[in-house]
Enzyme design. Structure first.
Site, mmCIF file in Angstrom:
data_model
loop_
_atom_site.group_PDB
_atom_site.id
_atom_site.type_symbol
_atom_site.label_atom_id
_atom_site.label_comp_id
_atom_site.label_asym_id
_atom_site.label_seq_id
_atom_site.Cartn_x
_atom_site.Cartn_y
_atom_site.Cartn_z
ATOM 1 N N ALA A 116 41.337 45.779 38.509
ATOM 2 C CA ALA A 116 40.386 46.851 38.208
ATOM 3 C C ALA A 116 39.454 47.110 39.392
ATOM 4 C CB ALA A 116 39.571 46.496 36.967
ATOM 5 N N GLU B 99 33.148 39.324 45.055
ATOM 6 C CA GLU B 99 34.178 38.514 44.388
ATOM 7 C C GLU B 99 33.789 37.047 44.505
ATOM 8 O OE1 GLU B 99 37.215 38.712 42.567
ATOM 9 O OE2 GLU B 99 37.046 36.531 42.736
ATOM 10 N N ARG C 77 52.400 39.624 40.747
ATOM 11 C CA ARG C 77 50.982 39.974 40.854
ATOM 12 C C ARG C 77 50.463 39.781 42.266
ATOM 13 N NH1 ARG C 77 47.851 39.363 35.938
ATOM 14 N NH2 ARG C 77 49.352 39.635 34.285
ATOM 15 N N TYR D 118 61.914 39.369 33.545
ATOM 16 C CA TYR D 118 62.229 40.460 34.475
ATOM 17 C C TYR D 118 62.222 39.942 35.907
ATOM 18 C CZ TYR D 118 57.060 40.892 34.213
ATOM 19 O OH TYR D 118 55.717 40.655 34.189
ATOM 20 N N ASP E 99 39.667 44.261 31.940
ATOM 21 C CA ASP E 99 39.634 43.217 30.916
ATOM 22 C C ASP E 99 38.209 42.855 30.500
ATOM 23 O OD1 ASP E 99 42.355 43.033 30.885
ATOM 24 O OD2 ASP E 99 42.452 40.898 31.380
HETATM 25 C C1 LIG Z 1 50.765 36.682 30.167
HETATM 26 C C2 LIG Z 1 50.199 38.002 30.579
HETATM 27 C C3 LIG Z 1 51.049 39.027 30.918
HETATM 28 C C4 LIG Z 1 50.546 40.292 31.252
HETATM 29 N N1 LIG Z 1 51.405 41.287 31.568
HETATM 30 C C5 LIG Z 1 50.923 42.507 31.866
HETATM 31 C C6 LIG Z 1 51.804 43.566 32.215
HETATM 32 O O1 LIG Z 1 53.026 43.383 32.245
HETATM 33 N N2 LIG Z 1 51.287 44.782 32.522
HETATM 34 C C7 LIG Z 1 49.942 45.004 32.518
HETATM 35 O O2 LIG Z 1 49.507 46.136 32.808
HETATM 36 N N3 LIG Z 1 49.071 44.011 32.191
HETATM 37 C C8 LIG Z 1 49.517 42.781 31.875
HETATM 38 N N4 LIG Z 1 48.668 41.780 31.596
HETATM 39 C C9 LIG Z 1 47.212 42.057 31.594
HETATM 40 C C10 LIG Z 1 46.631 42.057 33.001
HETATM 41 O O3 LIG Z 1 46.957 40.870 33.667
HETATM 42 C C11 LIG Z 1 45.120 42.199 32.939
HETATM 43 O O4 LIG Z 1 44.805 43.215 32.024
HETATM 44 C C12 LIG Z 1 44.547 42.535 34.301
HETATM 45 O O5 LIG Z 1 44.784 41.482 35.196
HETATM 46 C C13 LIG Z 1 43.050 42.821 34.197
HETATM 47 O O6 LIG Z 1 42.534 43.084 35.465
HETATM 48 P P1 LIG Z 1 40.978 42.965 35.740
HETATM 49 O O7 LIG Z 1 40.784 43.350 37.157
HETATM 50 O O8 LIG Z 1 40.210 43.658 34.689
HETATM 51 O O9 LIG Z 1 40.639 41.412 35.556
HETATM 52 P P2 LIG Z 1 41.121 40.170 36.431
HETATM 53 O O10 LIG Z 1 42.490 40.409 36.958
HETATM 54 O O11 LIG Z 1 40.877 38.972 35.592
HETATM 55 O O12 LIG Z 1 40.138 40.165 37.688
HETATM 56 C C14 LIG Z 1 38.788 39.787 37.569
HETATM 57 C C15 LIG Z 1 38.275 39.404 38.958
HETATM 58 O O13 LIG Z 1 36.864 39.162 38.844
HETATM 59 C C16 LIG Z 1 36.556 37.959 39.542
HETATM 60 N N5 LIG Z 1 35.328 37.414 38.899
HETATM 61 C C17 LIG Z 1 35.217 36.828 37.700
HETATM 62 N N6 LIG Z 1 33.934 36.494 37.480
HETATM 63 C C18 LIG Z 1 33.224 36.881 38.572
HETATM 64 C C19 LIG Z 1 31.850 36.787 38.949
HETATM 65 N N7 LIG Z 1 30.940 36.233 38.152
HETATM 66 N N8 LIG Z 1 31.468 37.290 40.149
HETATM 67 C C20 LIG Z 1 32.394 37.862 40.969
HETATM 68 N N9 LIG Z 1 33.701 37.953 40.682
HETATM 69 C C21 LIG Z 1 34.114 37.483 39.491
HETATM 70 C C22 LIG Z 1 37.783 37.084 39.335
HETATM 71 O O14 LIG Z 1 37.844 36.055 40.295
HETATM 72 C C23 LIG Z 1 38.896 38.127 39.501
HETATM 73 O O15 LIG Z 1 39.224 38.310 40.857
HETATM 74 C C24 LIG Z 1 49.136 40.503 31.260
HETATM 75 C C25 LIG Z 1 48.270 39.451 30.959
HETATM 76 C C26 LIG Z 1 48.786 38.207 30.621
HETATM 77 C C27 LIG Z 1 47.839 37.090 30.301
#
Ligand SMILES: Cc1cc2nc3c(=O)[nH]c(=O)nc-3n(C[C@H](O)[C@H](O)[C@H](O)COP(=O)(O)OP(=O)(O)OC[C@H]3O[C@@H](n4cnc5c(N)ncnc54)[C@H](O)[C@@H]3O)c2cc1C
Length: 399
Positions: free
Chosen positions: A15, A34, A108, A221, A298
């Site tokens: 995101a 980060e 990923r 996959y 998320d």
């Molecule tokens: C088993 C599994 C399979 C999945 N398969 C799919 C799929 O096929 N297709 C799909 O679209 N989605 C899939 N997902 C969902 C997807 O992985 C997540 O929705 C996505 O990674 C969310 O991205 P994000 O950037 O919101 O959060 P995250 O990827 O969790 O990134 C959050 C970032 O914030 C950082 N952070 C955390 N706290 C702090 C803080 N206090 N200060 C600074 N930085 C911080 C972390 O280190 C991280 O880098 C799957 C999830 C799982 C568990």
């Protein structure tokens, strides 16, 4: 945007990186904080449906995605009792014809590296790794984030604060008074193995696979340009470990699939290392916005991965928020953030509900499973695709 200060983004996951890239391309400065010292991938594979791949391709990332990703021809949906294909939904060319963008499966690490490299090439983005946030304050026209890096404290001032810090979001809990992540009662087991080690009957490179069975399902996959196979096994489970991402015992995962067809057991046996994740979601009453702070990805709609849309929704959020913040009109920041919520919340709520429903449908047993298979067979691939049009056929609304 009615402000010249940077947007402060907390979290450089899917995101945060996508948002930073979209904002920079729209001429907006970004401070990206980060907490990790290094941007490393978490987990294994990811499926990118056309609603997400189209955004990344628009950002110029198509060639990089094609270099490491795979475009599967179809997804074969099988039942664990008979081992037979219940239905086969075409992906490949059909996705291009129907939605104008590909269905891609990718490691990923490769997606993250692609996004990170693009962000690093944007002079408008300043990325601070190893930034531990200590406080966040909102004023009338600004936000102020304090963080320590390498023992030194720094203050980052911006016009908007974006919490893109994942399902255990600190911004959600500290700034938006939201609750902690909620365990869903399911665990995901994840592993990869070399495609060249596979000599079974299934063509793992060409098709993705979904096996449905009592209290569990398995997805496989190809990733890494077809060199590796990614496995995800979702199991109904009680989580008793303190950590939410732990090494998984091969005996335990074998046990969970002991009664499944030989091809599944063979797949489960292939990897040497499994990891086990607690599948958590954001609490259902999470507020999205407070004054100049907003959540994306998320952090606000962490969901079960049973429509493979968590990452895709994060990418869509990023695209929509960036274009709202960049729009050249006289709306205030607060109005823009409120429009963001009205555009995004109904859609992500609907996707989350579908993910929960799929979880129950995939894990049916006995007569209910037979009825499910019959309905899927009768519906056929075309009706399955129709039911996904609202997800895969989404395009950003410019407003
Ligand atoms: C088993 C599994 C399979 C999945 N398969 C799919 C799929 O096929 N297709 C799909 O679209 N989605 C899939 N997902 C969902 C997807 O992985 C997540 O929705 C996505 O990674 C969310 O991205 P994000 O950037 O919101 O959060 P995250 O990827 O969790 O990134 C959050 C970032 O914030 C950082 N952070 C955390 N706290 C702090 C803080 N206090 N200060 C600074 N930085 C911080 C972390 O280190 C991280 O880098 C799957 C999830 C799982 C568990």
């Amino acid at each position: 945007m009615p402000d010249q200060l940077p947007v402060v983004v907390v979290g450089a996951g899917i995101a945060g990186l996508t948002l930073s890239l979209c904002l920079a391309r729209a001429g907006i400065q970004v401070t990206l904080l980060e907490k990790a010292e290094r941007l490393r991938e978490v987990g294994a594979g990811l499926q990118l449906s056309p609603n997400a791949s189209s955004i990344l391709i628009d950002l110029g990332l198509g060639p990089a995605l094609d270099a490491t990703g795979v475009r599967p021809e179809a997804v074969a949906i099988r039942d664990s009792a008979s081992g037979e294909v219940v239905t086969r939904m075409p992906l490949g060319g059909v996705m291009m014809d129907r939605y104008g963008a590909p269905y891609i499966v990718i490691h990923r690490a490769d997606l993250q590296a692609t996004l990170r490299d693009a962000v690093m090439n944007e002079p408008r983005v300043t990325l601070h790794l190893g930034a531990e946030i200590t406080s966040i304050r909102q004023f009338k026209d600004t936000v102020e984030v304090q963080a320590t890096r390498g023992g030194k404290s720094s203050t980052y001032t911006g016009s908007v604060l974006v919490g893109a810090d994942g399902v255990r979001s600190m911004v959600r809990q500290k700034v938006l008074a939201g609750g902690p992540a909620v365990y869903t009662g399911r665990t995901a087991w994840r592993a990869t193995f070399q495609a060249s080690d596979w000599h079974g009957a299934l063509d793992l490179r060409k098709e993705t696979g979904l096996w449905m069975g009592p209290r569990a399902h398995l997805v496989h996959y190809a990733i890494d340009a077809g060199r590796e196979i990614n496995l995800i096994a979702a199991v109904d489970d009680d989580w008793i470990e303190d950590d939410w991402d732990v090494p998984g015992s091969k005996l335990q995962i074998r046990d969970a699939f002991a009664d499944w067809p030989a091809q599944v057991r063979e797949l489960i046996d292939k990897p040497d290392i499994w990891r086990k994740w607690a599948l958590c979601g954001a609490p259902s009453n999470t507020p999205w916005v407070r004054e100049r702070a907003v959540l994306i990805g998320d952090a606000v709609h962490g969901m079960l991965p049973f429509v493979a849309q968590g990452g895709a929704m994060a990418i869509e959020d990023a695209r929509v928020l960036a274009s709202l913040l960049a729009a050249e009109d006289d709306r205030s920041i607060e109005e823009r953030l409120s429009t963001f919520v009205s555009l995004r919340k109904p859609r992500t709520d609907k996707v989350m509900a579908m993910a929960r429903r799929n979880g129950s449908i995939y894990h049916l047993d006995g007569l209910s499973a037979k009825a499910r298979n019959m309905v899927m067979r009768l519906a056929g691939p075309e009706r399955l695709l129709d039911a996904l049009d609202w997800i895969y056929g989404w395009t950003p609304v410019e407003s």
